[in-house]
Design an enzyme around this catalytic site. Structure first.
Site, PDB file in Angstrom:
ATOM      1  N   ASP A   1       6.303   5.078   2.666  1.00  0.00           N
ATOM      2  CA  ASP A   1       6.531   4.847   1.242  1.00  0.00           C
ATOM      3  C   ASP A   1       5.249   5.225   0.510  1.00  0.00           C
ATOM      4  O   ASP A   1       4.158   4.844   0.962  1.00  0.00           O
ATOM      5  CB  ASP A   1       6.833   3.352   1.020  1.00  0.00           C
ATOM      6  CG  ASP A   1       7.864   3.139  -0.081  1.00  0.00           C
ATOM      7  OD1 ASP A   1       7.994   4.026  -0.931  1.00  0.00           O
ATOM      8  OD2 ASP A   1       8.509   2.076  -0.087  1.00  0.00           O
TER       9      ASP A   1
ATOM     10  N   HIS B   1       4.212  10.766  -6.502  1.00  0.00           N
ATOM     11  CA  HIS B   1       4.576   9.363  -6.268  1.00  0.00           C
ATOM     12  C   HIS B   1       4.934   9.071  -4.822  1.00  0.00           C
ATOM     13  O   HIS B   1       5.007   7.916  -4.422  1.00  0.00           O
ATOM     14  CB  HIS B   1       5.745   8.969  -7.185  1.00  0.00           C
ATOM     15  CG  HIS B   1       5.332   8.875  -8.611  1.00  0.00           C
ATOM     16  ND1 HIS B   1       4.977   7.687  -9.203  1.00  0.00           N
ATOM     17  CD2 HIS B   1       5.159   9.828  -9.554  1.00  0.00           C
ATOM     18  CE1 HIS B   1       4.634   7.918 -10.457  1.00  0.00           C
ATOM     19  NE2 HIS B   1       4.733   9.212 -10.694  1.00  0.00           N
TER      20      HIS B   1
HETATM   21  C1  GDG Z   1       8.695   6.184  -5.843  1.00  0.00           C
HETATM   22  C2  GDG Z   1       8.065   6.129  -4.468  1.00  0.00           C
HETATM   23  C3  GDG Z   1       6.430   4.515  -5.350  1.00  0.00           C
HETATM   24  C4  GDG Z   1      15.172  -1.914  -7.121  1.00  0.00           C
HETATM   25  N1  GDG Z   1      16.387  -2.448  -7.079  1.00  0.00           N
HETATM   26  C5  GDG Z   1      16.675  -2.923  -8.300  1.00  0.00           C
HETATM   27  C6  GDG Z   1      15.584  -2.686  -9.104  1.00  0.00           C
HETATM   28  N2  GDG Z   1      14.661  -2.061  -8.347  1.00  0.00           N
HETATM   29  C7  GDG Z   1      13.343  -1.617  -8.832  1.00  0.00           C
HETATM   30  C8  GDG Z   1      12.232  -2.417  -8.212  1.00  0.00           C
HETATM   31  C9  GDG Z   1      11.060  -1.454  -8.321  1.00  0.00           C
HETATM   32  C10 GDG Z   1      11.736  -0.097  -8.201  1.00  0.00           C
HETATM   33  O1  GDG Z   1      13.111  -0.277  -8.436  1.00  0.00           O
HETATM   34  C11 GDG Z   1      11.559   0.493  -6.820  1.00  0.00           C
HETATM   35  O2  GDG Z   1      10.242   0.872  -6.712  1.00  0.00           O
HETATM   36  P1  GDG Z   1       9.628   1.542  -5.405  1.00  0.00           P
HETATM   37  O3  GDG Z   1       8.185   1.651  -5.535  1.00  0.00           O
HETATM   38  O4  GDG Z   1      10.016   0.731  -4.227  1.00  0.00           O
HETATM   39  O5  GDG Z   1      10.348   2.959  -5.210  1.00  0.00           O
HETATM   40  P2  GDG Z   1      10.803   4.241  -6.152  1.00  0.00           P
HETATM   41  O6  GDG Z   1      10.657   3.918  -7.589  1.00  0.00           O
HETATM   42  O7  GDG Z   1      12.133   4.624  -5.700  1.00  0.00           O
HETATM   43  O8  GDG Z   1       9.917   5.488  -5.746  1.00  0.00           O
HETATM   44  C12 GDG Z   1       7.407   4.803  -4.236  1.00  0.00           C
HETATM   45  C13 GDG Z   1       7.073   4.680  -6.718  1.00  0.00           C
HETATM   46  O9  GDG Z   1       7.723   5.930  -6.845  1.00  0.00           O
HETATM   47  C14 GDG Z   1       6.055   4.571  -7.820  1.00  0.00           C
HETATM   48  O10 GDG Z   1       5.087   5.563  -7.728  1.00  0.00           O
HETATM   49  O11 GDG Z   1       5.983   3.184  -5.217  1.00  0.00           O
HETATM   50  O12 GDG Z   1       6.731   4.808  -3.007  1.00  0.00           O
HETATM   51  O13 GDG Z   1       9.039   6.383  -3.474  1.00  0.00           O
HETATM   52  O14 GDG Z   1      10.458  -1.541  -9.549  1.00  0.00           O
HETATM   53  O15 GDG Z   1      12.085  -3.591  -8.917  1.00  0.00           O
HETATM   54  N3  GDG Z   1      15.518  -3.073 -10.374  1.00  0.00           N
HETATM   55  C15 GDG Z   1      16.601  -3.726 -10.882  1.00  0.00           C
HETATM   56  N4  GDG Z   1      17.707  -3.928 -10.163  1.00  0.00           N
HETATM   57  C16 GDG Z   1      17.794  -3.560  -8.887  1.00  0.00           C
HETATM   58  O16 GDG Z   1      18.826  -3.782  -8.248  1.00  0.00           O
HETATM   59  N5  GDG Z   1      16.545  -4.143 -12.123  1.00  0.00           N
END
Ligand code: GDG
Length: 723
Positions: free
Chosen positions: A371, A164
């Site tokens: 990212d 990821h």
């Molecule tokens: C990995 C990789 C890759 C965030 N704050 C709140 C909240 N979120 C949710 C967002 C989003 C998720 O968390 C963050 O997704 P990301 O893609 O930015 O990052 P990660 O899940 O940490 O990490 C990344 C991912 O895996 C998938 O393969 O994209 O690059 O690092 O869904 O909405 N959700 C809620 N409250 C919050 O305060 N409910």
């Protein structure tokens, strides 16, 4: 019935303990939603850590029971494992290197040992549940060793792996003291998936440079099998975010925020607290923007939601302090009684609050330094029901490869971010709508379900092709059958290729000297008067004779130029001219001059350019150049250019192994023939064989041969059985 098992460090639920009682809280993550369609079905399963330190055995039993009803199984971690495997190796060693923050990476033996141990722990749990015919899908950087560990125990299992986070370039990855072990761990999979083509490219480059396995078109050629490497950009649960944005709860939230904020324009920033997210740079850009465009004071605010993360790791604590200071400085500098430039929340919010922010924001400022994908930017787009809004997106995240309608910036370029903010905040509505529309269409189509399906279908495809290969695999039953036919035959003829068939490849051609075991095997094989064993090789006469001449063997050398029956002299089938060599040699010399490590091997009727010891990548590049260089010359001189394993061979078009083998069969009639070879030049031999001959291809690529064996060791075992 076969099942699918998902394995990840964390389960898609949070087990919490309140007033001594255990609770289960469903995760809202995209991965959990996407894979929900899989793990919740039938007897499928998700294995992972429940995210909480649970030491008491009665509590462990309790959690296991609760999770069982949800098709999940826990892997419990001890305090010291959480510290060394999770916070340590995963987040202080791998995470920084994979996100290009090598200066933050910590290399501690104790971390590594724990990482190995915990991967083994996961392996044991998996083995307890997995059965023949099942499919395993392993996720992310905490479990890089797991595919190989499981493969070791269950060689035929279908194993997929998805990373990821980014896979770093070779220059970064090679810094890790355990780089080979990690690569080999991943290569235990049948399919390795990444978010982007770049990650895939970097992985393949590390595989070839560090693990020494060659690759072509996204396929790593391991000695015993192939590993498919591909890009699967992960999508979001589009419907969920679009529906959330349309829900009364989100609308109500937006109205509430609006009343407090007035009619300012809002710039939104949402991330976990992480140095990979570029938070300080983003704040500095906003500060500079307010300096350079003072007309936006009181007209725009930044809503910054930072979700606490890894707060026991020092680097994260330092980052938190830096962000706090910057926010304080900017608000102190620009704030007015009626206007706060930055609304900063250091906590996690419920989905409807998030959705309210997505609805309300004019601009999403998503500027990570690195990212893997980044889902926040996709969720923002899906939430824009009126299609009004602008996305400013870092080029350094996987999502930028898909969302080219966004304003793309380099997160190190503060000025570019300032200009992007100005452009976004002044962008005409029609332009906003046009851009969002294109991105929405793409995100709707390439959603999380699409991602899951693509990965699973590919894994299934690989499994099917492995099965069809397995049906060609020379199994014991066929070997017994062959033995019976051999027994009945009075005269048996063997055509055995040498390099890659009887002996593995080595750095230089002269190092492929037959070992004692091989000599003994050939001796035993030829001891039986009924066997005629022909070594059919691209090798020159001198090498063949020098290495094997003392045995009772026959030879076809230089791809069919030279033939030699035992006790006789070498002879040729046709009168060949070697005059062309002068001209071609001068071309090859040019390539040797330009390519350190390469050299020319001269045979009687062919020339070979070797590049096995050349820097990875350069050899392939020069091969392409050389091929096009020789293209014209070879047709006018009636020559053939053969591309082999790290070699380019030029020989007369009049000769090939098939022609020589055909002649041999005519000259020496036999009752039963066996031909074995690994190279594509051996395909000519296979084609020249009569219908009832046994033809065996060494390796797992397609061939006209009837059967496959995987390695020279297997060929030897087979011949030993026949002896
Ligand atoms: C990995 C990789 C890759 C965030 N704050 C709140 C909240 N979120 C949710 C967002 C989003 C998720 O968390 C963050 O997704 P990301 O893609 O930015 O990052 P990660 O899940 O940490 O990490 C990344 C991912 O895996 C998938 O393969 O994209 O690059 O690092 O869904 O909405 N959700 C809620 N409250 C919050 O305060 N409910």
């Amino acid at each position: 019935m076969s099942k699918t098992i998902i394995v990840s460090n964390r389960l898609p639920v949070n087990v919490t303990k309140e007033n001594g009682k255990l609770h289960l809280k469903g995760s809202i993550g995209g991965l959990a939603t996407g894979l929900g369609s899989i793990y919740k079905q039938g007897n499928n399963l998700w294995i992972g850590w429940p995210g909480l330190l649970i030491n008491q055995s009665n509590e462990r039993i309790n959690v296991t029971e609760i999770l069982k009803d949800e098709n999940m199984h826990p892997v419990f971690l001890a305090q010291e494992e959480i510290k060394n495997y999770y916070e340590g190796f995963s987040n202080e060693t791998l995470w920084p290197i994979f996100h290009y923050f090598s200066q933050y990476s910590v290399y501690k033996e104790i971390y590594w040992e724990s990482y190995v141990k915990v991967n083994q722990k996961f392996c044991e749990e998996v083995i307890n549940f997995v059965e023949a015919g099942d499919t395993l899908w392993i996720h992310d950087y905490q479990l890089l060793l797991l595919p190989e560990m499981v493969r070791h125990k269950l060689p035929d299992l279908s194993i997929g792996f998805f990373l990821h986070i980014p896979f770093p370039s070779y220059e970064m990855f090679r810094l890790l003291p355990w780089r080979r072990e990690l690569l080999n761990g991943m290569l235990g999979s049948d399919l390795v998936g990444f978010h982007t083509y770049d990650d895939m490219r970097h992985f393949l480059s590390s595989v070839s440079r560090l693990a020494g396995f060659g690759y072509s078109t996204g396929q790593v050629n391991m000695p015993d099998r192939k590993v498919i490497v591909d890009a699967f950009p992960m999508g979001i649960d589009y419907k969920k975010y679009a529906e959330a944005a349309a829900s009364p709860q989100s609308i109500e939230r937006e109205a509430r925020y609006r009343t407090s904020l007035g009619d300012q324009q809002l710039v939104l920033s949402i991330d976990r607290l992480d140095y990979s997210k570029g938070l300080p740079q983003r704040l500095m850009a906003f500060e500079k923007f307010l300096h350079e465009y003072p007309e936006f004071k009181e007209k725009v605010s930044l809503v910054m939601l930072v979700v606490p993360s890894r707060d026991r790791v020092t680097k994260y604590q330092e980052l938190k302090e830096e962000v706090d200071l910057l926010v304080g400085r900017i608000n102190g500098q620009f704030g007015r009684i009626n206007w706060t430039p930055i609304h900063y929340f250091y906590r996690s919010l419920p989905l409807e609050a998030l959705s309210g922010f997505y609805r309300m924001a004019h601009v999403a400022l998503v500027t990570p330094m690195r990212d893997g994908m980044n889902l926040v930017c996709k969720e923002f787009i899906a939430s824009k029901l009126d299609k009004k809004g602008v996305l400013i997106l870092s080029e350094m995240c996987g999502a930028s490869k898909e969302l080219s309608e966004a304003i793309l910036i380099n997160p190190n370029d503060i000025n570019a971010m300032v200009q992007a903010l100005y452009k976004a905040l002044t962008m005409p509505e029609e332009e906003q709508i046009a851009h969002i529309e294109v991105m929405q269409k793409s995100l709707q189509r390439y959603n999380i379900h699409h991602w899951v399906n693509m990965f699973m279908e590919r894994l299934e495809e690989i499994k099917t092709s492995q099965k069809s290969l397995a049906t060609k695999y020379l199994d014991q039953k066929t070997i017994d059958n062959v033995s019976m036919k051999m027994e009945k035959a009075h005269k048996r003829l063997f055509f055995l290729d040498y390099d890659g068939t009887l002996i593995p490849f080595s750095d230089t051609p002269e190092k492929a000297i037959p070992d004692h075991e091989l000599l003994k095997l050939l001796e035993d094989l030829t001891d039986d008067q009924r066997n005629q064993v022909v070594i059919i090789s691209g090798r020159d006469r001198k090498s063949l004779e020098g290495w094997l001449g003392h045995l009772n063997l026959d030879f076809i050398g230089e791809h069919g130029v030279w033939l030699k029956e035992r006790g006789s002299n070498w002879r040729t089938l046709t009168r060949l001219s070697g005059k062309w060599k002068t001209e071609i040699r001068s071309v090859l010399e040019l390539y040797v001059d330009r390519t350190p490590g390469s050299f020319i091997e001269e045979k009687d009727y062919s020339l070979v350019w070797h590049h096995r010891k050349v820097e990875t990548g350069l050899g392939e590049l020069r091969t392409r150049e050389l091929n096009s260089h020789l293209n014209y010359l070879s047709s006018s001189m009636n020559l053939q250019v053969l591309e082999g394993d790290m070699v380019v061979e030029i020989k007369s078009a009049q000769v090939n192994k098939g022609r020589a083998a055909h002649q041999w069969i005519e000259d020496f009639p036999s009752d039963y023939i066996i031909a074995i070879g690994d190279d594509w030049t051996d395909e000519d031999t296979f084609k020249a064989m009569p219908e009832d001959a046994l033809t065996i291809k060494v390796g797992s690529t397609s061939s006209v041969a009837k059967y496959n064996l995987i390695s020279p060791e297997e060929v030897r075992q087979f011949l030993r059985q026949l002896c």
